[in-house]
Design a protein around this motif. Sequence first.
Motif, PDB file in Angstrom:
ATOM      1  N   HIS A  52     -28.062  82.208-148.300  1.00 47.17           N
ATOM      2  CA  HIS A  52     -26.965  83.053-148.792  1.00 47.17           C
ATOM      3  C   HIS A  52     -26.878  84.358-148.003  1.00 47.17           C
ATOM      4  N   TYR A  54     -26.855  87.343-148.744  1.00 48.29           N
ATOM      5  CA  TYR A  54     -27.650  88.500-149.184  1.00 48.29           C
ATOM      6  C   TYR A  54     -29.122  88.417-148.777  1.00 48.29           C
ATOM      7  N   ASP A  69     -21.273  82.161-148.545  1.00 49.46           N
ATOM      8  CA  ASP A  69     -21.191  82.549-149.961  1.00 49.46           C
ATOM      9  C   ASP A  69     -21.514  81.325-150.816  1.00 49.46           C
ATOM     10  N   SER A  70     -21.466  81.504-152.129  1.00 48.77           N
ATOM     11  CA  SER A  70     -21.911  80.401-152.987  1.00 48.77           C
ATOM     12  C   SER A  70     -20.983  79.190-152.852  1.00 48.77           C
ATOM     13  N   TYR A  71     -19.706  79.421-152.631  1.00 45.61           N
ATOM     14  CA  TYR A  71     -18.788  78.282-152.465  1.00 45.61           C
ATOM     15  C   TYR A  71     -19.055  77.543-151.146  1.00 45.61           C
ATOM     16  N   PHE A  92     -29.824  79.283-159.341  1.00 41.24           N
ATOM     17  CA  PHE A  92     -28.605  78.555-159.715  1.00 41.24           C
ATOM     18  C   PHE A  92     -27.933  77.933-158.493  1.00 41.24           C
ATOM     19  N   MET A  93     -28.113  78.544-157.305  1.00 38.96           N
ATOM     20  CA  MET A  93     -27.485  77.982-156.107  1.00 38.96           C
ATOM     21  C   MET A  93     -28.209  76.696-155.683  1.00 38.96           C
ATOM     22  N   TYR A 141     -18.497  80.740-164.269  1.00 36.89           N
ATOM     23  CA  TYR A 141     -18.779  81.211-162.907  1.00 36.89           C
ATOM     24  C   TYR A 141     -19.929  80.355-162.386  1.00 36.89           C
ATOM     25  N   ASN A 143     -22.464  81.245-161.069  1.00 36.43           N
ATOM     26  CA  ASN A 143     -23.728  81.919-161.400  1.00 36.43           C
ATOM     27  C   ASN A 143     -24.143  81.574-162.828  1.00 36.43           C
ATOM     28  N   SER A 158     -16.554  83.267-156.724  1.00 36.94           N
ATOM     29  CA  SER A 158     -15.816  84.508-156.454  1.00 36.94           C
ATOM     30  C   SER A 158     -14.692  84.277-155.447  1.00 36.94           C
ATOM     31  N   HIS A 208     -23.816  94.876-159.124  1.00 38.71           N
ATOM     32  CA  HIS A 208     -22.403  95.270-159.002  1.00 38.71           C
ATOM     33  C   HIS A 208     -21.916  96.164-160.140  1.00 38.71           C
ATOM     34  N   HIS A 231     -16.563  93.405-154.250  1.00 39.79           N
ATOM     35  CA  HIS A 231     -16.801  92.075-154.820  1.00 39.79           C
ATOM     36  C   HIS A 231     -16.222  92.045-156.242  1.00 39.79           C
ATOM     37  N   GLU A 233     -17.332  91.063-158.895  1.00 42.92           N
ATOM     38  CA  GLU A 233     -18.298  91.328-159.978  1.00 42.92           C
ATOM     39  C   GLU A 233     -18.342  92.817-160.323  1.00 42.92           C
ATOM     40  N   SER A 247     -14.991  87.297-152.132  1.00 46.30           N
ATOM     41  CA  SER A 247     -16.378  86.818-152.115  1.00 46.30           C
ATOM     42  C   SER A 247     -17.109  87.446-150.939  1.00 46.30           C
ATOM     43  N   THR A 248     -18.404  87.198-150.862  1.00 43.88           N
ATOM     44  CA  THR A 248     -19.173  87.790-149.757  1.00 43.88           C
ATOM     45  C   THR A 248     -18.647  87.278-148.410  1.00 43.88           C
TER      46      THR A 248
HETATM   47  P1  13P Z   1     -20.591  85.017-153.441  1.00 49.30           P
HETATM   48  O1  13P Z   1     -20.234  83.632-153.867  1.00 49.30           O
HETATM   49  O2  13P Z   1     -19.386  85.894-153.233  1.00 49.30           O
HETATM   50  O3  13P Z   1     -21.479  85.000-152.246  1.00 49.30           O
HETATM   51  O4  13P Z   1     -21.346  85.732-154.629  1.00 49.30           O
HETATM   52  C1  13P Z   1     -22.577  85.343-155.117  1.00 49.30           C
HETATM   53  C2  13P Z   1     -23.241  86.416-155.818  1.00 49.30           C
HETATM   54  O5  13P Z   1     -24.226  86.190-156.483  1.00 49.30           O
HETATM   55  C3  13P Z   1     -22.704  87.751-155.717  1.00 49.30           C
HETATM   56  O6  13P Z   1     -23.493  88.658-156.374  1.00 49.30           O
END
Ligand code: 13P
Length: 338
Positions: A52, A54, A69-71, A92-93, A141, A143, A158, A208, A231, A233, A247-248
């Motif tokens: 990811h 981050y 990003d998560s998607y 969760f990812m 979400y 998450n 996101s 966030h 973001h 969030e 999203s990120t």
């Molecule tokens: P993204 O899907 O935008 O990367 O966000 C995941 C997330 O946990 C943001 O805090």
Amino acid sequence: MITAEQLYGKLKDIRVGNPLCQFTEQICETLLPTIERIEELKREKNAIILVHNYVAPQILYGVADHTGDSYGLAKKARESTADVILFAAVRFMAETAKILNPGKMVLDPNPDGGCTLADGITAKDVALLRAEFPDHTFVCYINTTAEVKALCDTCVTSSNVYMIMERIDNDKIYFLPDRLMGENVKKYLQAKGVNKEVEVYDGTCYVHEEYQPESVDQVRHNFPGVEILVHPECSPGVVDKADYVGSTSGMLDHVRGSDHESFFLLTECGLTGILESEFPNKQFVGTCTTCRYMKANSLEHILNVLGNPAPRSIIELDPKVQQNALRCVDKMFSYLKD
Ligand code: 13P
Ligand code: SF4
């Protein structure tokens, strides 16, 4: 495989964050043996590593096959033909990768990698809410845990939450668990004249929720011409002041396509680090907020887990939960077809 010189080339311009995100050539050389060993294990086991945005930069630039990003990473996991998917992010990812591609071995090098959103709601909470709001479409979400997804109608990320919430064919929606994201979507729908009754759960992301609208005003004042990216969030007060909300990966793409010279990203600071590496001549007003769960990933953990995974690092899901959670996540993909 990357060399110490190439790795240093990627990491040398990163300034943001704590001293752990700053690198010398020597540090890169000391990282190389672990990176080499991880690459060998990837080949031996036919494994891929998803990381990811981050996660610490030496992991992103050192061993990742795909970052995002998560998607984007969920899509990569879904399409993967590798035997092993190691997901360096939060629990969760990694669970979502297993939901989408259950035949693979999915490894989580950070098994205690929680998330204040995912940890803030249980399947029991959702079951009670469904009884209280029987006519609502339940939107979660990404998450969230697999058990929570299994009880919801569709998942969102996101990168698609605004669009999917607008498209849902019910004027009653229960959105969980992110209250701030839910409030942002409610405002968006109202502004577009879309009439929906949206109930929201009371969860937040501890990173966030900290940002304040005043900080945005201060940065705009101190850095004339700065572009502000936020973001979803973050609170509506912050989102309302943004030049871009996404999203990120959406934020990264936005900066890549922007003519501006300076940027302020209200999100975990790993993202700013990526941009500092890519655009050393642009200015990034730093935020130093890290997600402790994402930053708990390390090259050492990745090496150990690939070599000899402890049971806690191998994602296993109850088959019924996996099936129902897949229905929920697949519903998200079905909204994105056209
Ligand atoms: P993204 O899907 O935008 O990367 O966000 C995941 C997330 O946990 C943001 O805090
Ligand atoms: Fe969860 Fe917030 Fe960390 Fe994202 S930044 S993983 S939402 S705690």
